[in-house]
Design a protein around this motif. Structure first.
Motif, mmCIF file in Angstrom:
data_model
loop_
_atom_site.group_PDB
_atom_site.id
_atom_site.type_symbol
_atom_site.label_atom_id
_atom_site.label_comp_id
_atom_site.label_asym_id
_atom_site.label_seq_id
_atom_site.Cartn_x
_atom_site.Cartn_y
_atom_site.Cartn_z
ATOM 1 N N ILE A 84 0.247 -7.554 -8.322
ATOM 2 C CA ILE A 84 -0.588 -6.925 -7.094
ATOM 3 C C ILE A 84 -1.379 -7.439 -6.401
ATOM 4 C CG2 ILE A 84 -1.750 -4.724 -7.063
ATOM 5 C CD1 ILE A 84 -0.784 -3.167 -9.164
ATOM 6 N N ASP A 85 -2.393 -8.797 -7.243
ATOM 7 C CA ASP A 85 -3.323 -9.061 -6.499
ATOM 8 C C ASP A 85 -2.820 -10.467 -5.721
ATOM 9 O OD1 ASP A 85 -5.071 -7.808 -8.158
ATOM 10 O OD2 ASP A 85 -5.304 -9.504 -9.982
ATOM 11 N N LEU A 86 -1.715 -10.842 -6.149
ATOM 12 C CA LEU A 86 -0.942 -12.439 -5.625
ATOM 13 C C LEU A 86 -0.542 -11.306 -4.045
ATOM 14 C CD1 LEU A 86 0.028 -15.063 -5.792
ATOM 15 C CD2 LEU A 86 1.775 -14.305 -6.662
ATOM 16 N N ASN A 87 0.415 -10.426 -4.373
ATOM 17 C CA ASN A 87 0.808 -10.072 -2.786
ATOM 18 C C ASN A 87 -0.292 -9.219 -1.605
ATOM 19 O OD1 ASN A 87 3.584 -9.851 -3.354
ATOM 20 N ND2 ASN A 87 3.446 -7.453 -4.661
ATOM 21 N N THR A 88 -1.136 -9.302 -2.707
ATOM 22 C CA THR A 88 -2.652 -8.595 -2.183
ATOM 23 C C THR A 88 -3.016 -10.236 -0.648
ATOM 24 O OG1 THR A 88 -3.559 -7.057 -2.944
ATOM 25 C CG2 THR A 88 -4.628 -7.915 -1.785
ATOM 26 N N VAL A 89 -3.834 -10.714 -1.626
ATOM 27 C CA VAL A 89 -3.756 -12.193 -1.473
ATOM 28 C C VAL A 89 -2.802 -12.566 -0.010
ATOM 29 C CG1 VAL A 89 -4.263 -14.490 -1.749
ATOM 30 C CG2 VAL A 89 -5.507 -13.082 -3.015
ATOM 31 N N ARG A 90 -0.892 -12.596 -0.427
ATOM 32 C CA ARG A 90 -0.311 -13.497 0.323
ATOM 33 C C ARG A 90 -0.236 -12.612 1.338
ATOM 34 N NH1 ARG A 90 4.243 -15.093 -3.780
ATOM 35 N NH2 ARG A 90 3.972 -17.683 -3.568
ATOM 36 N N ALA A 91 -0.772 -11.157 1.285
ATOM 37 C CA ALA A 91 -0.961 -10.154 2.762
ATOM 38 C C ALA A 91 -2.167 -10.953 3.558
ATOM 39 C CB ALA A 91 -1.125 -8.927 2.006
ATOM 40 N N GLN A 92 -2.702 -11.001 3.450
ATOM 41 C CA GLN A 92 -4.541 -11.395 3.542
ATOM 42 C C GLN A 92 -4.144 -12.803 4.423
ATOM 43 O OE1 GLN A 92 -6.797 -11.171 0.597
ATOM 44 N NE2 GLN A 92 -8.173 -9.638 1.249
ATOM 45 N N ILE A 93 -3.716 -14.009 3.265
ATOM 46 C CA ILE A 93 -3.114 -15.418 4.232
ATOM 47 C C ILE A 93 -1.718 -15.374 5.052
ATOM 48 C CG2 ILE A 93 -1.694 -17.382 3.606
ATOM 49 C CD1 ILE A 93 -3.080 -16.852 0.555
ATOM 50 N N ASP A 94 -0.918 -14.341 5.201
ATOM 51 C CA ASP A 94 -0.481 -14.081 6.345
ATOM 52 C C ASP A 94 -1.020 -13.546 7.443
ATOM 53 O OD1 ASP A 94 2.089 -15.023 4.699
ATOM 54 O OD2 ASP A 94 2.349 -12.758 4.284
#
Length: 237
Positions: free
Chosen positions: A145-155
């Motif tokens: 969940i944390d990784l998907n959240t960070v990747r969404a911010q990166i994208d």
């Protein structure tokens, strides 16, 4: 959509269903964060691509219309492994912005996800307690969940280019460079060979048989170490 595609006898209709299936697959893939899951997903994507290539090849053999080859080449290029490309793109970003907190956080979470996944695999193999496995599952769930959240911010912060193959642009470049191109799709039942040369495009379908598989396997093992080629240059050639 895959089932609907397999049930229709109309090629265009079948391809429309497969396109919808590719689209749904791309949406699902955005929810995956581990490379292992993405690789499994890409395997299903490749099987679907081979079905599309088979349909288009058959239509080309009947009509000799090379638009079917161009469309097949488009499916072929879309099927190329994106897992490694995505990993390289993100690694390149980190090299460009080594102090960016989001990119550093992503790298840490991805490493943590791999570690927990390995712990779960080892735990199952070593008959670890249910309590241990349950705790690792919970940690993996939260990390994902944390990784998907960070990747969404990166994208949102870093726009990743979506490269779309333009046959006309590719053809112009090949003509200007006085070059040709051969591209392959290695499927479960056939190998599809696309040949672009002097403004023309052609397709070949090669049956996969034990002799071909052995020949290709031997060739690939030529690169295991330098001595394999040096000791038998004729076989390598």
């Amino acid at each position: 959509f895959d089932t609907l595609a397999s049930m229709t006898l109309n090629t265009e209709e079948a391809l429309r269903y497969y396109d919808l299936s590719f689209y749904v697959g791309s949406l699902l893939n955005k929810e995956h964060s581990s490379q292992e899951t993405k690789i499994i997903h890409r395997a299903a994507h490749k099987q679907r691509t081979e079905k599309c290539l088979s349909l288009l090849y058959q239509e080309f053999k009947k009509s000799k219309n090379k638009l079917y080859i161009k469309k097949a080449l488009g499916y072929c290029e879309q099927s190329k492994s994106s897992v490694l490309i995505e990993a390289l793109e993100r690694q390149s970003l980190l090299e460009l912005y080594p102090t960016d907190s989001l990119l550093i956080k992503e790298q840490q979470l991805a490493a943590q996800q791999e570690l927990i996944t390995n712990n779960l695999i080892r735990g199952r193999l070593n008959n670890a307690s249910e309590k241990y496995l349950e705790n690792e599952h919970l940690k993996l769930h939260q990390t994902t969940i944390d990784l998907n959240t960070v990747r969404a911010q990166i994208d949102k912060t870093f726009k990743f280019p979506e490269e779309i193959l333009s046959f006309d642009d590719l053809n112009k470049k090949l003509i200007n460079d006085k070059a040709g191109m051969v591209s392959y799709f290695f499927g479960k039942e056939h190998i599809y060979q696309f040949i672009l040369d002097k403004g023309e495009i052609n397709i070949m379908r090669i049956n996969i048989n034990p002799h071909l598989q052995t020949t290709m396997s031997d060739f690939i093992h030529s690169f295991d170490n330098a001595s394999v080629i040096n000791n038998n240059i004729k076989a390598y050639t």
